[in-house]
Design a protein around this motif. Structure first.
Motif, PDB file in Angstrom:
ATOM      1  N   LYS A   4       0.833  -1.210   0.000  1.00  0.00           N
ATOM      2  CA  LYS A   4       0.000   0.000   0.000  1.00  0.00           C
ATOM      3  C   LYS A   4       0.865   1.257   0.000  1.00  0.00           C
ATOM      4  CE  LYS A   4      -4.125  -1.940   2.082  1.00  0.00           C
ATOM      5  NZ  LYS A   4      -5.009  -1.969   3.250  1.00  0.00           N
ATOM      6  N   ILE A   5       1.924   1.263   0.799  1.00  0.00           N
ATOM      7  CA  ILE A   5       2.819   2.421   0.834  1.00  0.00           C
ATOM      8  C   ILE A   5       3.508   2.588  -0.523  1.00  0.00           C
ATOM      9  CG2 ILE A   5       4.926   3.366   1.864  1.00  0.00           C
ATOM     10  CD1 ILE A   5       4.087   1.914   4.479  1.00  0.00           C
ATOM     11  N   THR A   6       3.947   1.480  -1.096  1.00  0.00           N
ATOM     12  CA  THR A   6       4.636   1.529  -2.384  1.00  0.00           C
ATOM     13  C   THR A   6       3.715   2.053  -3.485  1.00  0.00           C
ATOM     14  OG1 THR A   6       6.110  -0.257  -1.719  1.00  0.00           O
ATOM     15  CG2 THR A   6       5.920   0.149  -4.072  1.00  0.00           C
ATOM     16  N   GLU A   7       2.454   1.649  -3.455  1.00  0.00           N
ATOM     17  CA  GLU A   7       1.486   2.128  -4.450  1.00  0.00           C
ATOM     18  C   GLU A   7       1.308   3.645  -4.380  1.00  0.00           C
ATOM     19  OE1 GLU A   7      -2.192   0.047  -3.837  1.00  0.00           O
ATOM     20  OE2 GLU A   7      -1.289  -1.894  -4.296  1.00  0.00           O
ATOM     21  N   CYS A   8       1.458   4.226  -3.200  1.00  0.00           N
ATOM     22  CA  CYS A   8       1.289   5.670  -3.010  1.00  0.00           C
ATOM     23  C   CYS A   8       2.576   6.447  -3.295  1.00  0.00           C
ATOM     24  CB  CYS A   8       0.848   5.965  -1.577  1.00  0.00           C
ATOM     25  SG  CYS A   8      -0.743   5.263  -1.127  1.00  0.00           S
ATOM     26  N   SER A   9       3.660   5.749  -3.541  1.00  0.00           N
ATOM     27  CA  SER A   9       4.972   6.377  -3.723  1.00  0.00           C
ATOM     28  C   SER A   9       5.234   6.726  -5.176  1.00  0.00           C
ATOM     29  CB  SER A   9       6.063   5.413  -3.234  1.00  0.00           C
ATOM     30  OG  SER A   9       5.877   5.124  -1.875  1.00  0.00           O
ATOM     31  N   LEU A  10       6.302   7.473  -5.389  1.00  0.00           N
ATOM     32  CA  LEU A  10       6.745   7.768  -6.739  1.00  0.00           C
ATOM     33  C   LEU A  10       7.164   6.468  -7.423  1.00  0.00           C
ATOM     34  CD1 LEU A  10       9.051  10.833  -5.944  1.00  0.00           C
ATOM     35  CD2 LEU A  10       6.689  10.893  -6.784  1.00  0.00           C
ATOM     36  N   ASP A  11       7.054   6.408  -8.749  1.00  0.00           N
ATOM     37  CA  ASP A  11       7.542   5.209  -9.428  1.00  0.00           C
ATOM     38  C   ASP A  11       9.072   5.234  -9.444  1.00  0.00           C
ATOM     39  OD1 ASP A  11       8.489   6.710 -11.666  1.00  0.00           O
ATOM     40  OD2 ASP A  11       6.635   6.400 -12.784  1.00  0.00           O
ATOM     41  N   GLU A  12       9.684   4.191  -9.978  1.00  0.00           N
ATOM     42  CA  GLU A  12      11.148   4.074  -9.925  1.00  0.00           C
ATOM     43  C   GLU A  12      11.855   5.249 -10.607  1.00  0.00           C
ATOM     44  OE1 GLU A  12      12.831  -0.086 -10.330  1.00  0.00           O
ATOM     45  OE2 GLU A  12      10.778  -0.363 -11.073  1.00  0.00           O
ATOM     46  N   ARG A  13      11.409   5.618 -11.778  1.00  0.00           N
ATOM     47  CA  ARG A  13      12.040   6.716 -12.522  1.00  0.00           C
ATOM     48  C   ARG A  13      11.896   8.038 -11.781  1.00  0.00           C
ATOM     49  NH1 ARG A  13       9.885  10.322 -15.364  1.00  0.00           N
ATOM     50  NH2 ARG A  13       7.896   9.275 -15.599  1.00  0.00           N
ATOM     51  N   GLU A  14      10.688   8.309 -11.289  1.00  0.00           N
ATOM     52  CA  GLU A  14      10.444   9.541 -10.533  1.00  0.00           C
ATOM     53  C   GLU A  14      11.258   9.569  -9.234  1.00  0.00           C
ATOM     54  OE1 GLU A  14       5.768  10.392 -11.681  1.00  0.00           O
ATOM     55  OE2 GLU A  14       6.255   8.898 -10.146  1.00  0.00           O
ATOM     56  N   SER A  15      11.418   8.409  -8.622  1.00  0.00           N
ATOM     57  CA  SER A  15      12.173   8.320  -7.369  1.00  0.00           C
ATOM     58  C   SER A  15      13.642   8.656  -7.589  1.00  0.00           C
ATOM     59  CB  SER A  15      12.029   6.926  -6.760  1.00  0.00           C
ATOM     60  OG  SER A  15      10.696   6.702  -6.349  1.00  0.00           O
ATOM     61  N   VAL A  16      14.227   8.142  -8.667  1.00  0.00           N
ATOM     62  CA  VAL A  16      15.630   8.452  -8.971  1.00  0.00           C
ATOM     63  C   VAL A  16      15.774   9.938  -9.286  1.00  0.00           C
ATOM     64  CG1 VAL A  16      17.513   8.057 -10.609  1.00  0.00           C
ATOM     65  CG2 VAL A  16      16.244   6.111  -9.670  1.00  0.00           C
ATOM     66  N   SER A  17      14.830  10.501 -10.025  1.00  0.00           N
ATOM     67  CA  SER A  17      14.860  11.946 -10.300  1.00  0.00           C
ATOM     68  C   SER A  17      14.774  12.744  -9.001  1.00  0.00           C
ATOM     69  CB  SER A  17      13.701  12.345 -11.217  1.00  0.00           C
ATOM     70  OG  SER A  17      13.867  11.792 -12.491  1.00  0.00           O
ATOM     71  N   PHE A  18      13.935  12.305  -8.097  1.00  0.00           N
ATOM     72  CA  PHE A  18      13.805  12.955  -6.795  1.00  0.00           C
ATOM     73  C   PHE A  18      15.134  12.922  -6.049  1.00  0.00           C
ATOM     74  CE2 PHE A  18      13.097  13.026  -2.293  1.00  0.00           C
ATOM     75  CZ  PHE A  18      12.142  14.006  -2.112  1.00  0.00           C
ATOM     76  N   LEU A  19      15.796  11.755  -6.018  1.00  0.00           N
ATOM     77  CA  LEU A  19      17.085  11.624  -5.324  1.00  0.00           C
ATOM     78  C   LEU A  19      18.134  12.543  -5.942  1.00  0.00           C
ATOM     79  CD1 LEU A  19      17.220   7.751  -4.885  1.00  0.00           C
ATOM     80  CD2 LEU A  19      16.776   9.457  -3.097  1.00  0.00           C
ATOM     81  N   ARG A  20      18.159  12.615  -7.254  1.00  0.00           N
ATOM     82  CA  ARG A  20      19.135  13.491  -7.936  1.00  0.00           C
ATOM     83  C   ARG A  20      18.868  14.959  -7.627  1.00  0.00           C
ATOM     84  NH1 ARG A  20      19.097   9.648 -13.025  1.00  0.00           N
ATOM     85  NH2 ARG A  20      21.010   8.509 -12.606  1.00  0.00           N
ATOM     86  N   LYS A  21      17.600  15.332  -7.606  1.00  0.00           N
ATOM     87  CA  LYS A  21      17.250  16.727  -7.297  1.00  0.00           C
ATOM     88  C   LYS A  21      17.647  17.053  -5.855  1.00  0.00           C
ATOM     89  CE  LYS A  21      13.370  19.878  -7.033  1.00  0.00           C
ATOM     90  NZ  LYS A  21      12.191  19.926  -6.213  1.00  0.00           N
ATOM     91  N   LEU A  22      17.354  16.136  -4.945  1.00  0.00           N
ATOM     92  CA  LEU A  22      17.728  16.347  -3.551  1.00  0.00           C
ATOM     93  C   LEU A  22      19.236  16.480  -3.411  1.00  0.00           C
ATOM     94  CD1 LEU A  22      16.829  16.545  -0.615  1.00  0.00           C
ATOM     95  CD2 LEU A  22      16.851  14.040  -0.509  1.00  0.00           C
ATOM     96  N   ARG A  23      19.972  15.696  -4.144  1.00  0.00           N
ATOM     97  CA  ARG A  23      21.446  15.734  -4.122  1.00  0.00           C
ATOM     98  C   ARG A  23      21.958  17.113  -4.581  1.00  0.00           C
ATOM     99  NH1 ARG A  23      26.346  16.166  -4.721  1.00  0.00           N
ATOM    100  NH2 ARG A  23      27.844  14.490  -4.973  1.00  0.00           N
ATOM    101  N   LYS A  24      21.327  17.680  -5.589  1.00  0.00           N
ATOM    102  CA  LYS A  24      21.736  19.000  -6.090  1.00  0.00           C
ATOM    103  C   LYS A  24      21.434  20.110  -5.096  1.00  0.00           C
ATOM    104  CE  LYS A  24      21.325  17.936 -10.981  1.00  0.00           C
ATOM    105  NZ  LYS A  24      20.556  18.151 -12.222  1.00  0.00           N
ATOM    106  N   GLU A  25      20.434  19.895  -4.254  1.00  0.00           N
ATOM    107  CA  GLU A  25      20.041  20.898  -3.254  1.00  0.00           C
ATOM    108  C   GLU A  25      21.052  21.013  -2.116  1.00  0.00           C
ATOM    109  OE1 GLU A  25      16.146  19.939  -1.817  1.00  0.00           O
ATOM    110  OE2 GLU A  25      15.227  20.189  -3.791  1.00  0.00           O
ATOM    111  N   LEU A  26      21.905  20.008  -1.944  1.00  0.00           N
ATOM    112  CA  LEU A  26      22.853  20.021  -0.812  1.00  0.00           C
ATOM    113  C   LEU A  26      23.932  21.054  -0.978  1.00  0.00           C
ATOM    114  CD1 LEU A  26      23.179  16.193  -0.207  1.00  0.00           C
ATOM    115  CD2 LEU A  26      21.833  17.837   1.090  1.00  0.00           C
TER     116      LEU A  26
END
Length: 146
Positions: A124-146
């Motif tokens: 259920k939690i996974t269904e509400c989460s970003l998909d794999e591609r969106e999740s990697v994009s999220f991680l990259r964006k967060l990394r750039k914010e540091l």
């Protein structure tokens, strides 16, 4: 009084050994969903966070890894009140072992309806989460914010 570095070394060695299992032949399969709050908590500072985010992106590129992020923008979910790990050895729910961690308490749930309930919660939690591609994009964006 000084603290011996030995326990820290053993802890690091154990973590690295677990990480290497993702690259073994055959590799372990890993499905993970991480709440954004965990990704924004940087106890080791930004340099440590950068390395950790880089490792997550690297792992997410592996075919045996399904990494998802549950962002703040998706609201909340009852399963986000603590962390749990489902370790599966066979068909989902058949022989699962769940490690549940909360402040001041940890417990193991072995098989049966208890483990099946955590399997269902994870899905259920996974269904509400970003998909794999969106999740990697999220991680990259967060990394750039540091």
């Amino acid at each position: 009084m000084t603290k011996s570095p030995e326990p820290d070394d053993k802890f690091i060695e154990a973590r690295l050994a677990r990480q290497r299992r993702l690259y073994d032949d055959p590799p372990l399969s890993l499905r993970v969903t991480i709440y954004e709050a965990v990704l924004r908590n940087f106890p080791g500072g930004s340099a440590t966070a950068e390395g950790q985010l880089d490792e997550l992106v690297k792992a997410a590129d592996l075919p045996n890894v399904d990494l998802r992020v549950f962002p703040f923008t998706d609201g909340t979910h009852s399963g986000l009140n603590g962390s749990f790990n489902v370790i599966s050895f066979a068909a989902p729910g058949a022989m699962d072992v769940v490690y549940v961690e909360a402040p001041f308490a940890q417990r193991w749930v072995e098989g049966g309806q208890g483990a099946a309930a955590y399997d269902e919660l994870f899905e259920k939690i996974t269904e509400c989460s970003l998909d794999e591609r969106e999740s990697v994009s999220f991680l990259r964006k967060l990394r750039k914010e540091l």
